[in-house]
Scaffold this motif. Structure first.
Motif, PDB file in Angstrom:
ATOM      1  N   ILE A 106      12.603   7.160  12.295  1.00 31.74           N
ATOM      2  CA  ILE A 106      11.997   5.831  12.111  1.00 31.74           C
ATOM      3  C   ILE A 106      12.345   5.292  10.726  1.00 31.74           C
ATOM      4  N   ILE A 107      12.969   4.105  10.702  1.00 34.40           N
ATOM      5  CA  ILE A 107      13.369   3.523   9.416  1.00 34.40           C
ATOM      6  C   ILE A 107      12.367   2.482   8.918  1.00 34.40           C
ATOM      7  N   HIS A 108      11.680   1.805   9.836  1.00 42.97           N
ATOM      8  CA  HIS A 108      10.689   0.803   9.436  1.00 42.97           C
ATOM      9  C   HIS A 108       9.566   0.740  10.466  1.00 42.97           C
ATOM     10  N   ILE A 109       8.368   0.453   9.971  1.00 46.92           N
ATOM     11  CA  ILE A 109       7.203   0.221  10.824  1.00 46.92           C
ATOM     12  C   ILE A 109       6.676  -1.169  10.462  1.00 46.92           C
ATOM     13  N   TYR A 110       6.513  -2.033  11.462  1.00 41.92           N
ATOM     14  CA  TYR A 110       6.109  -3.412  11.208  1.00 41.92           C
ATOM     15  C   TYR A 110       4.711  -3.693  11.760  1.00 41.92           C
ATOM     16  N   ASN A 111       3.850  -4.150  10.888  1.00 37.89           N
ATOM     17  CA  ASN A 111       2.509  -4.572  11.286  1.00 37.89           C
ATOM     18  C   ASN A 111       2.361  -6.057  10.964  1.00 37.89           C
ATOM     19  N   ASN A 112       2.356  -6.877  11.999  1.00 41.00           N
ATOM     20  CA  ASN A 112       2.258  -8.328  11.834  1.00 41.00           C
ATOM     21  C   ASN A 112       0.831  -8.790  12.111  1.00 41.00           C
ATOM     22  N   ASP A 113       0.040  -8.876  11.053  1.00 41.45           N
ATOM     23  CA  ASP A 113      -1.355  -9.321  11.106  1.00 41.45           C
ATOM     24  C   ASP A 113      -2.200  -8.499  12.061  1.00 41.45           C
ATOM     25  N   GLY A 114      -1.963  -7.196  12.048  1.00 41.15           N
ATOM     26  CA  GLY A 114      -2.762  -6.285  12.871  1.00 41.15           C
ATOM     27  C   GLY A 114      -3.878  -5.656  12.064  1.00 41.15           C
ATOM     28  N   PRO A 115      -4.985  -5.289  12.704  1.00 39.04           N
ATOM     29  CA  PRO A 115      -6.120  -4.677  12.000  1.00 39.04           C
ATOM     30  C   PRO A 115      -5.779  -3.295  11.458  1.00 39.04           C
ATOM     31  N   GLY A 116      -6.593  -2.856  10.506  1.00 42.43           N
ATOM     32  CA  GLY A 116      -6.354  -1.569   9.871  1.00 42.43           C
ATOM     33  C   GLY A 116      -7.080  -0.425  10.560  1.00 42.43           C
ATOM     34  N   PHE A 117      -7.458   0.564   9.754  1.00 44.88           N
ATOM     35  CA  PHE A 117      -8.063   1.795  10.255  1.00 44.88           C
ATOM     36  C   PHE A 117      -9.338   2.109   9.474  1.00 44.88           C
ATOM     37  N   LEU A 118     -10.068   3.074   9.946  1.00 43.58           N
ATOM     38  CA  LEU A 118     -11.187   3.590   9.180  1.00 43.58           C
ATOM     39  C   LEU A 118     -10.656   4.265   7.920  1.00 43.58           C
ATOM     40  N   LYS A 119     -11.487   4.354   6.912  1.00 43.38           N
ATOM     41  CA  LYS A 119     -11.041   4.852   5.609  1.00 43.38           C
ATOM     42  C   LYS A 119     -10.434   6.250   5.700  1.00 43.38           C
ATOM     43  N   GLU A 120     -11.033   7.131   6.488  1.00 50.28           N
ATOM     44  CA  GLU A 120     -10.527   8.510   6.557  1.00 50.28           C
ATOM     45  C   GLU A 120      -9.113   8.590   7.113  1.00 50.28           C
ATOM     46  N   GLN A 121      -8.764   7.645   7.993  1.00 42.68           N
ATOM     47  CA  GLN A 121      -7.397   7.654   8.535  1.00 42.68           C
ATOM     48  C   GLN A 121      -6.377   7.200   7.486  1.00 42.68           C
ATOM     49  N   VAL A 122      -6.725   6.181   6.721  1.00 37.94           N
ATOM     50  CA  VAL A 122      -5.816   5.675   5.686  1.00 37.94           C
ATOM     51  C   VAL A 122      -5.622   6.703   4.569  1.00 37.94           C
ATOM     52  N   LEU A 123      -6.599   7.551   4.375  1.00 30.46           N
ATOM     53  CA  LEU A 123      -6.501   8.589   3.351  1.00 30.46           C
ATOM     54  C   LEU A 123      -5.889   9.890   3.883  1.00 30.46           C
ATOM     55  N   SER A 124      -5.600   9.924   5.166  1.00 30.39           N
ATOM     56  CA  SER A 124      -5.113  11.162   5.789  1.00 30.39           C
ATOM     57  C   SER A 124      -3.657  11.450   5.433  1.00 30.39           C
ATOM     58  N   LYS A 125      -3.265  12.704   5.591  1.00 28.43           N
ATOM     59  CA  LYS A 125      -1.871  13.104   5.344  1.00 28.43           C
ATOM     60  C   LYS A 125      -0.931  12.428   6.330  1.00 28.43           C
ATOM     61  N   ALA A 126      -1.386  12.264   7.558  1.00 23.46           N
ATOM     62  CA  ALA A 126      -0.546  11.639   8.582  1.00 23.46           C
ATOM     63  C   ALA A 126      -0.185  10.210   8.186  1.00 23.46           C
ATOM     64  N   TYR A 127      -1.177   9.464   7.702  1.00 24.13           N
ATOM     65  CA  TYR A 127      -0.918   8.078   7.283  1.00 24.13           C
ATOM     66  C   TYR A 127      -0.020   8.054   6.049  1.00 24.13           C
ATOM     67  N   LYS A 128      -0.310   8.900   5.097  1.00 19.01           N
ATOM     68  CA  LYS A 128       0.481   8.939   3.859  1.00 19.01           C
ATOM     69  C   LYS A 128       1.937   9.307   4.137  1.00 19.01           C
ATOM     70  N   SER A 129       2.166  10.066   5.194  1.00 16.91           N
ATOM     71  CA  SER A 129       3.527  10.516   5.498  1.00 16.91           C
ATOM     72  C   SER A 129       4.439   9.376   5.944  1.00 16.91           C
ATOM     73  N   ILE A 130       3.841   8.255   6.367  1.00 14.69           N
ATOM     74  CA  ILE A 130       4.675   7.129   6.843  1.00 14.69           C
ATOM     75  C   ILE A 130       4.368   5.825   6.097  1.00 14.69           C
ATOM     76  N   GLU A 131       3.465   5.868   5.142  1.00 13.71           N
ATOM     77  CA  GLU A 131       3.012   4.632   4.487  1.00 13.71           C
ATOM     78  C   GLU A 131       4.152   3.864   3.820  1.00 13.71           C
ATOM     79  N   ASN A 132       5.120   4.600   3.253  1.00 11.75           N
ATOM     80  CA  ASN A 132       6.225   3.920   2.557  1.00 11.75           C
ATOM     81  C   ASN A 132       7.172   3.187   3.519  1.00 11.75           C
TER      82      ASN A 132
END
Length: 343
Positions: free
Chosen positions: A187-213
């Protein structure tokens, strides 16, 4: 110019001549809103060109301002060098008592892959799923998004983009963060066009951090939906020609030669973002569940499964059910409900 103007301007340039842009991303994320059941089959080793698909569908099947604009958009795309030979395959559309989910896979003429998730349609269950994000993770569609991604990516696929508009943007992130190591590397890019976010624990998770960039997030100036819950701080604000929740409509986003026209987030959106985040933080899980249950109880009591079936009387009953909230949150929800359901 808007995305239709952009398509017209660049119609004679394929993706090798004029590279994939953030505007192309938005255009493609609108395609799975069209019901392509029995036109683009799921996982049947059959691929159809965008041109073939556009010629197969009938305008009368796509009623409503937003969906009819998408129909017009794909008709504009069908005879272009840039989009016409895009391969469409693995279309899925599932609406039942637990979820509303749609997705499609596309292969562009530069051999890159774009896996796109649809946002919320007019089904009541789809909107209930969105509201449940305030207390539930993963939801049914979020689980299904990962399953779909794992099945859609083939062994020799590379240069994969994953994205969506509205809820589809959330599903794209969810699928990418939960797929396996090998798929994440493709995966080279992930696009979120005005989509809602996540609960705080998900945004702080390793899984989220692994693709955040790899996340590219775009929201209009007066965004509301894209600022719900927690999300990356690195987002782009797009200038829109409409106002408030109507800016969520992608056809109102403005672009130039190869990118969106950038702007600044409105003061109201900043205030709403802080207010909603604070409100959700303060509410106990049980209170969040009760709020969502009360909002959607009227639909279930009246066996309403689609927003097209809602009457004015239903709307007043819904509004009565949110009087326990503070005034600003009440006003925001009432505005959201009126624009959503009356539109």
């Amino acid at each position: 110019m808007n995305i239709i103007d952009y398509i017209e301007k660049n119609k004679n340039k394929d993706f090798n001549e004029f590279k994939f842009t953030e505007v192309d991303n938005l255009i493609f994320t609108l395609i799975p809103y069209l019901d392509l059941t029995n036109i683009v089959p799921a996982f049947k080793n059959k691929k159809s060109t965008l041109s073939e698909v556009a010629k197969s569908i009938q305008s009368k099947a796509y009623k409503g301002f937003f969906i009819s604009n998408i129909y017009k958009m794909i008709q504009t795309m069908k005879d272009t060098k840039r989009y016409g030979n895009t391969l469409l395959y693995n279309y899925m559309n599932v609406v039942n008592d637990e979820m509303q989910f749609a997705a499609i896979t596309m292969k562009l003429n530069d051999n890159s892959i774009y896996i796109v998730y649809a946002g919320t349609d007019t089904s009541i269950i789809g909107w209930e799923e969105d509201f449940k994000m305030a207390y539930m993770y993963p939801g049914k569609s979020q689980k299904y998004a990962t399953i779909y991604l794992n099945k859609a990516i083939n062994l020799f696929d590379k240069n994969i983009r994953v994205g969506g508009h509205s809820k589809g943007g959330n599903l794209a992130i969810c699928a990418a963060m939960n797929t396996n190591f090998f798929n994440k590397r493709k995966i080279i890019h992930i696009y979120n066009n005005d989509g809602p976010g996540f609960l705080k624990e998900q945004v702080l998770s390793k899984a989220y951090k692994s693709i955040e960039n790899k996340i590219n997030m775009y929201i209009p100036e007066q965004s509301i939906i894209g600022l719900i819950l927690y999300h990356t701080d690195n987002y782009n604000v797009v200038k829109s020609k409409n106002f408030s929740l109507l800016q969520h409509d992608s056809f109102n986003w403005l672009c130039d030669n190869d990118s969106f026209v950038k702007s600044k987030l409105s003061k109201r959106s900043k205030r709403i973002e802080a207010k909603l985040t604070e409100k959700i933080e303060q509410m106990q899980i049980e209170d969040r569940i009760n709020l969502v249950n009360n909002l959607f109880k009227i639909f279930k009591d009246n066996n309403i499964k689609n927003i097209k079936e809602i009457s004015v009387n239903n709307l007043f009953q819904i509004i009565k059910n949110i009087t326990s909230l503070d005034k600003e949150t009440q006003n925001l929800l009432i505005e959201f409900i009126l624009i959503l359901f009356i539109k």
